[in-house]
Design a protein around this motif. Structure first.
Motif, short mmCIF file in Angstrom:
data_model
loop_
_atom_site.label_atom_id
_atom_site.label_comp_id
_atom_site.label_asym_id
_atom_site.label_seq_id
_atom_site.Cartn_x
_atom_site.Cartn_y
_atom_site.Cartn_z
N ARG A 1 41.32 -0.09 -23.05
CA ARG A 1 40.31 0.80 -23.63
C ARG A 1 40.97 1.93 -24.43
O ARG A 1 40.53 2.26 -25.53
CB ARG A 1 39.43 1.38 -22.52
N ALA A 2 42.02 2.52 -23.87
CA ALA A 2 42.72 3.61 -24.56
C ALA A 2 43.31 3.12 -25.88
O ALA A 2 43.28 3.83 -26.88
CB ALA A 2 43.82 4.17 -23.66
N MET A 3 43.85 1.90 -25.89
CA MET A 3 44.39 1.35 -27.12
C MET A 3 43.30 1.18 -28.17
O MET A 3 43.48 1.51 -29.35
CB MET A 3 45.04 -0.01 -26.84
N ASP A 4 42.15 0.69 -27.76
CA ASP A 4 41.07 0.43 -28.71
C ASP A 4 40.49 1.72 -29.26
O ASP A 4 39.95 1.74 -30.38
CB ASP A 4 39.97 -0.39 -28.02
N GLU A 5 40.58 2.79 -28.49
CA GLU A 5 40.04 4.08 -28.93
C GLU A 5 41.05 4.91 -29.70
O GLU A 5 40.70 5.96 -30.25
CB GLU A 5 39.53 4.86 -27.71
N ASP A 6 42.30 4.46 -29.75
CA ASP A 6 43.35 5.20 -30.45
C ASP A 6 43.30 4.84 -31.94
O ASP A 6 43.55 3.69 -32.31
CB ASP A 6 44.72 4.83 -29.87
#
Length: 273
Positions: free
Chosen positions: A47-52
């Motif tokens: 999720r953090a990767m997709d929101e970065d």
């Protein structure tokens, strides 16, 4: 470069370098078997990767030399006889694979060594699967008394067809990477010392393209798959998102930059807007 651990004691390591996000499953003593806690951490990392906004492609890999992911942590299975424990485990797995399937950026599975069970589910959730010649892939659910999840079974059937899926699920046999490639389960197989370089080059190529165009392509592919599954509601929703993504490309700064770079005979500098 940005490197972040989800928690100080996490077995999931993440790094962002040159628009490529790497998510590494780090449990080499157990061939990177996924515990329930690791599934939760991995979902959070994805999720953090997709929101970065700096991430344009994700590489999913396992730590060490022997495995991508060898499956779920079998040592936790006896405890799952308890209904509450089983519910927690099922929810963690569902959250993980739902998150993986919803990623808007491309995902490359970098497969070395064992890719079994839950590892296969992760690989099937990726857009591209590259393996080395020592890779071994299998779904040993029938050998463990496990019912392989319906969503992951659907992904397997979509990837290799019903007959090959039946072969893998009924027998639980292990496939060498070359056979997996011939079956359509793996996209490319290279020598072990070439895997990192080949995947890095692929990720760099994707990251260098217009990110809005790449996201639109992924959204369109997802819509086609949803529509082919016969789920009218999901297919319609995915189609709407894909059309929005394609339309956004038509008014983007990146479209103007791509045309200008072509005319000026130079590499484009895409900003993702």
């Amino acid at each position: 470069m940005t490197a972040v651990n989800v928690t100080p004691t996490s077995r999931i390591r993440t790094e962002v370098r040159d628009a490529v996000g790497t998510v590494e499953i780090c449990n080499p003593a157990q061939h990177n078997a996924l515990s329930v806690r690791m599934m939760t951490e991995l979902a959070a990392a994805l999720r953090a990767m997709d929101e970065d906004p700096d991430v344009r492609v994700v590489v999913l890999r396992g730590a060490g030399e022997r495995a991508f992911v060898s499956g779920a942590d079998i040592s936790e299975f006896p405890a799952r006889q308890d209904a509450d424990v089983r519910k927690t485990a099922d929810e963690a797995a569902t959250t993980l694979f739902t998150r993986l399937s919803a990623l808007s950026v491309p995902v490359i599975a970098r497969i070395h060594g064992y890719c079994l069970g839950a590892g296969m589910a992760l690989a099937l959730g990726a857009d591209l699967r590259y393996a080395d010649t020592r890779g071994v892939l299998a779904i040993p659910a029938a050998r463990l008394g496990v019912g392989y999840p319906l969503d992951q079974t659907a992904a397997l059937v979509q990837t290799v067809g019903p007959a090959a899926a039946s072969d893998l699920l009924f027998t639980g046999r292990r496939l060498p990477a070359i056979e997996a490639q011939n079956m359509g389960l793996v996209d490319r197989v290279v020598e072990p010392d070439e895997l990192g370089k080949v995947v890095d080059e692929l990720a760099a190529t994707i990251a260098g393209n217009a990110p809005l165009s790449v996201r639109a392509a992924k959204a369109s592919i997802r819509a086609v798959r949803r529509l082919s599954e016969g789920d009218e509601a999901a297919g319609s929703a995915a189609l709407g998102l894909a059309m929005e993504a394609v339309t956004r490309c038509g008014t983007s700064d990146d479209l103007r930059e791509g045309a200008l770079a072509f005319l000026e005979k130079r590499p484009p500098r895409f900003a993702g807007r």
